[in-house]
Design a protein around this motif. Structure first.
Motif, PDB file in Angstrom:
ATOM      1  N   LEU A  21     -10.505 -19.541  -1.177  1.00 53.15           N
ATOM      2  CA  LEU A  21     -10.327 -20.940  -1.576  1.00 53.15           C
ATOM      3  C   LEU A  21     -10.861 -21.882  -0.510  1.00 53.15           C
ATOM      4  O   LEU A  21     -11.498 -22.891  -0.816  1.00 53.15           O
ATOM      5  N   ASN A  22     -10.607 -21.553   0.754  1.00 53.12           N
ATOM      6  CA  ASN A  22     -11.076 -22.380   1.861  1.00 53.12           C
ATOM      7  C   ASN A  22     -12.601 -22.461   1.857  1.00 53.12           C
ATOM      8  O   ASN A  22     -13.179 -23.550   1.858  1.00 53.12           O
ATOM      9  N   GLY A  46     -11.540 -27.619   3.484  1.00 57.60           N
ATOM     10  CA  GLY A  46     -11.169 -26.224   3.257  1.00 57.60           C
ATOM     11  C   GLY A  46      -9.776 -25.910   3.768  1.00 57.60           C
ATOM     12  O   GLY A  46      -8.991 -25.221   3.108  1.00 57.60           O
ATOM     13  N   THR A  47      -9.463 -26.430   4.922  1.00 59.22           N
ATOM     14  CA  THR A  47      -8.135 -26.216   5.498  1.00 59.22           C
ATOM     15  C   THR A  47      -7.057 -26.878   4.642  1.00 59.22           C
ATOM     16  O   THR A  47      -5.999 -26.291   4.396  1.00 59.22           O
ATOM     17  N   ALA A  48      -7.313 -28.077   4.180  1.00 58.00           N
ATOM     18  CA  ALA A  48      -6.340 -28.797   3.354  1.00 58.00           C
ATOM     19  C   ALA A  48      -6.073 -28.083   2.031  1.00 58.00           C
ATOM     20  O   ALA A  48      -4.970 -28.163   1.490  1.00 58.00           O
ATOM     21  N   VAL A  49      -7.047 -27.360   1.524  1.00 55.85           N
ATOM     22  CA  VAL A  49      -6.867 -26.617   0.280  1.00 55.85           C
ATOM     23  C   VAL A  49      -6.027 -25.366   0.516  1.00 55.85           C
ATOM     24  O   VAL A  49      -5.150 -25.032  -0.283  1.00 55.85           O
ATOM     25  N   GLY A  50      -6.264 -24.676   1.622  1.00 60.62           N
ATOM     26  CA  GLY A  50      -5.594 -23.396   1.866  1.00 60.62           C
ATOM     27  C   GLY A  50      -4.169 -23.479   2.384  1.00 60.62           C
ATOM     28  O   GLY A  50      -3.348 -22.616   2.090  1.00 60.62           O
ATOM     29  N   LEU A  51      -3.840 -24.509   3.146  1.00 62.25           N
ATOM     30  CA  LEU A  51      -2.537 -24.566   3.820  1.00 62.25           C
ATOM     31  C   LEU A  51      -1.325 -24.587   2.883  1.00 62.25           C
ATOM     32  O   LEU A  51      -0.422 -23.764   3.042  1.00 62.25           O
ATOM     33  N   PRO A  52      -1.253 -25.468   1.889  1.00 62.51           N
ATOM     34  CA  PRO A  52      -0.055 -25.469   1.021  1.00 62.51           C
ATOM     35  C   PRO A  52       0.113 -24.162   0.249  1.00 62.51           C
ATOM     36  O   PRO A  52       1.237 -23.683   0.072  1.00 62.51           O
ATOM     37  N   LEU A  53      -0.977 -23.587  -0.206  1.00 65.74           N
ATOM     38  CA  LEU A  53      -0.907 -22.324  -0.932  1.00 65.74           C
ATOM     39  C   LEU A  53      -0.327 -21.231  -0.049  1.00 65.74           C
ATOM     40  O   LEU A  53       0.576 -20.496  -0.447  1.00 65.74           O
ATOM     41  N   ARG A  54      -0.837 -21.120   1.170  1.00 67.15           N
ATOM     42  CA  ARG A  54      -0.328 -20.093   2.100  1.00 67.15           C
ATOM     43  C   ARG A  54       1.148 -20.305   2.387  1.00 67.15           C
ATOM     44  O   ARG A  54       1.900 -19.340   2.452  1.00 67.15           O
ATOM     45  N   TYR A  55       1.560 -21.540   2.572  1.00 63.43           N
ATOM     46  CA  TYR A  55       2.969 -21.821   2.849  1.00 63.43           C
ATOM     47  C   TYR A  55       3.853 -21.285   1.727  1.00 63.43           C
ATOM     48  O   TYR A  55       4.830 -20.569   1.969  1.00 63.43           O
ATOM     49  N   LEU A  56       3.520 -21.643   0.509  1.00 62.89           N
ATOM     50  CA  LEU A  56       4.343 -21.224  -0.627  1.00 62.89           C
ATOM     51  C   LEU A  56       4.370 -19.703  -0.796  1.00 62.89           C
ATOM     52  O   LEU A  56       5.434 -19.111  -1.010  1.00 62.89           O
ATOM     53  N   LEU A  57       3.214 -19.077  -0.704  1.00 63.97           N
ATOM     54  CA  LEU A  57       3.147 -17.627  -0.875  1.00 63.97           C
ATOM     55  C   LEU A  57       3.871 -16.883   0.253  1.00 63.97           C
ATOM     56  O   LEU A  57       4.625 -15.947  -0.006  1.00 63.97           O
ATOM     57  N   GLU A  58       3.637 -17.294   1.477  1.00 63.96           N
ATOM     58  CA  GLU A  58       4.273 -16.612   2.603  1.00 63.96           C
ATOM     59  C   GLU A  58       5.783 -16.830   2.616  1.00 63.96           C
ATOM     60  O   GLU A  58       6.541 -15.896   2.894  1.00 63.96           O
ATOM     61  N   LYS A  59       6.202 -18.045   2.349  1.00 61.57           N
ATOM     62  CA  LYS A  59       7.635 -18.341   2.351  1.00 61.57           C
ATOM     63  C   LYS A  59       8.364 -17.412   1.380  1.00 61.57           C
ATOM     64  O   LYS A  59       9.384 -16.820   1.720  1.00 61.57           O
ATOM     65  N   ARG A  60       7.805 -17.265   0.211  1.00 61.76           N
ATOM     66  CA  ARG A  60       8.481 -16.476  -0.829  1.00 61.76           C
ATOM     67  C   ARG A  60       8.250 -14.968  -0.686  1.00 61.76           C
ATOM     68  O   ARG A  60       9.188 -14.193  -0.724  1.00 61.76           O
ATOM     69  N   TYR A  61       7.009 -14.558  -0.536  1.00 58.03           N
ATOM     70  CA  TYR A  61       6.699 -13.134  -0.649  1.00 58.03           C
ATOM     71  C   TYR A  61       6.594 -12.389   0.682  1.00 58.03           C
ATOM     72  O   TYR A  61       6.742 -11.175   0.707  1.00 58.03           O
ATOM     73  N   ILE A  62       6.340 -13.081   1.764  1.00 58.18           N
ATOM     74  CA  ILE A  62       6.251 -12.416   3.065  1.00 58.18           C
ATOM     75  C   ILE A  62       7.593 -12.490   3.787  1.00 58.18           C
ATOM     76  O   ILE A  62       8.098 -11.487   4.283  1.00 58.18           O
ATOM     77  N   PHE A  63       8.170 -13.685   3.817  1.00 53.12           N
ATOM     78  CA  PHE A  63       9.400 -13.878   4.582  1.00 53.12           C
ATOM     79  C   PHE A  63      10.655 -13.918   3.714  1.00 53.12           C
ATOM     80  O   PHE A  63      11.758 -14.006   4.246  1.00 53.12           O
ATOM     81  N   SER A  64      10.496 -13.856   2.385  1.00 58.08           N
ATOM     82  CA  SER A  64      11.639 -13.907   1.454  1.00 58.08           C
ATOM     83  C   SER A  64      12.612 -15.008   1.857  1.00 58.08           C
ATOM     84  O   SER A  64      13.811 -14.799   1.951  1.00 58.08           O
TER      85      SER A  64
END
Length: 141
Positions: A21-22, A46-64
């Motif tokens: 995406l970036n 590119g950074t502005a596109v990737g940051l919110p997506l990574r936050y949401l995915l990592e918060k939920r699926y990486i760090f539960s």
């Protein structure tokens, strides 16, 4: 939290998605905008596109991790974003260095991919230690 291998696979998948995406956002921006500071602006987009997506995915699926409320989630996102400042510097520096050294779009994008990879590894370590930290009584609902 999932097993170490599961986390590594998910994190890699999310990193690949975020990277695509970036880079895609950068390519679209460079194609659409031909003005001054096009490279610098495309990196920022590119950074502005990737940051919110990574936050949401990592918060939920990486760090539960589940936020207590919107205010808590907002503070977490700010902290997550601050942790990104250093790792984004690694990414931007490598991408820009490849651009300066090779003066070719393909090499700049290769620098971006390498920089993002190094930055993602450092980011995971920082987030695990400083961002997605539960208080002793917090449990994922």
């Amino acid at each position: 939290m999932a097993s170490g291998v599961g986390i590594a696979l998910l994190y890699s998948l999310f990193a690949a998605l975020s990277t695509a995406l970036n880079i895609g956002a950068q390519m679209v921006f460079v194609h659409a905008y031909r003005g001054p500071y096009v490279i610098e602006a495309s990196i920022l987009v590119g950074t502005a596109v990737g940051l919110p997506l990574r936050y949401l995915l990592e918060k939920r699926y990486i760090f539960s991790f589940k936020s207590r409320n919107v205010a808590h989630d907002s503070r977490l996102f700010v902290l997550y974003s601050l942790m990104s400042v250093f790792t984004t510097g690694v990414f931007w520096g490598m991408e820009y260095a490849f651009h300066a050294i090779f003066a070719a779009d393909a090499m700049r994008y290769l620098g971006a991919v390498l920089g993002l990879g190094a930055g993602f590894y450092a980011k995971y370590q920082l987030d695990k230690k400083y961002v997605f930290v539960r208080q002793p009584c917090e449990v994922l609902a």
